[in-house]
Design a protein around this motif. Structure first.
Motif, PDB file in Angstrom:
ATOM      1  N   GLU A 118       0.818  -1.216   0.000  1.00 60.06           N
ATOM      2  CA  GLU A 118       0.000   0.000   0.000  1.00 60.06           C
ATOM      3  C   GLU A 118       0.855   1.271   0.000  1.00 60.06           C
ATOM      4  O   GLU A 118       0.531   2.250  -0.656  1.00 60.06           O
ATOM      5  CB  GLU A 118      -0.960   0.001   1.187  1.00 60.06           C
ATOM      6  N   GLU A 119       1.970   1.242   0.732  1.00 61.55           N
ATOM      7  CA  GLU A 119       2.852   2.413   0.779  1.00 61.55           C
ATOM      8  C   GLU A 119       3.467   2.678  -0.596  1.00 61.55           C
ATOM      9  O   GLU A 119       3.555   3.825  -1.038  1.00 61.55           O
ATOM     10  CB  GLU A 119       3.953   2.194   1.826  1.00 61.55           C
ATOM     11  N   LEU A 120       3.865   1.626  -1.284  1.00 59.53           N
ATOM     12  CA  LEU A 120       4.394   1.765  -2.644  1.00 59.53           C
ATOM     13  C   LEU A 120       3.344   2.371  -3.570  1.00 59.53           C
ATOM     14  O   LEU A 120       3.642   3.286  -4.336  1.00 59.53           O
ATOM     15  CB  LEU A 120       4.855   0.417  -3.185  1.00 59.53           C
ATOM     16  N   LEU A 121       2.121   1.879  -3.494  1.00 53.91           N
ATOM     17  CA  LEU A 121       1.055   2.396  -4.359  1.00 53.91           C
ATOM     18  C   LEU A 121       0.799   3.880  -4.104  1.00 53.91           C
ATOM     19  O   LEU A 121       0.498   4.623  -5.030  1.00 53.91           O
ATOM     20  CB  LEU A 121      -0.218   1.573  -4.190  1.00 53.91           C
ATOM     21  N   LYS A 122       0.952   4.308  -2.853  1.00 53.45           N
ATOM     22  CA  LYS A 122       0.820   5.740  -2.551  1.00 53.45           C
ATOM     23  C   LYS A 122       1.960   6.528  -3.185  1.00 53.45           C
ATOM     24  O   LYS A 122       1.752   7.602  -3.742  1.00 53.45           O
ATOM     25  CB  LYS A 122       0.815   5.975  -1.045  1.00 53.45           C
ATOM     26  N   ASP A 123       3.172   5.976  -3.098  1.00 56.38           N
ATOM     27  CA  ASP A 123       4.350   6.669  -3.624  1.00 56.38           C
ATOM     28  C   ASP A 123       4.335   6.792  -5.147  1.00 56.38           C
ATOM     29  O   ASP A 123       4.849   7.762  -5.696  1.00 56.38           O
ATOM     30  CB  ASP A 123       5.638   5.960  -3.194  1.00 56.38           C
TER      31      ASP A 123
END
Length: 76
Positions: free
Chosen positions: A64-69
């Motif tokens: 999820e953090e990657l998708l935000k980035d």
């Protein structure tokens, strides 16, 4: 595994994208038609047709953090 459609239309976008994905420990591939390259490889990305959206395959469920980035690169 999760997938996302991304668009990398400018050279600067490719550099920024590779810098972001290299910060994550899991494997990722980019798929354009039948061609598959490592998403962390600048040279690999430039071998793809960047005029169309590309499928990013993320080999982790906790991304999820990657998708935000990478939100600026998402083609959705």
């Amino acid at each position: 595994m999760k997938t996302a459609l991304i668009r990398l239309s400018l050279v600067e976008n490719v550099n920024d994208f590779v810098n972001i994905v290299n910060a994550y420990p899991f494997d990722m591939d980019l798929r354009a038609g039948r061609h598959v390259v490592d998403a962390k490889s600048i040279l690999g990305i430039f071998s793809l047709d960047l005029s169309k959206p590309i499928t990013l395959e993320i080999y982790s469920e906790d991304c999820e953090e990657l998708l935000k980035d990478i939100r600026p690169f998402l083609a959705q």
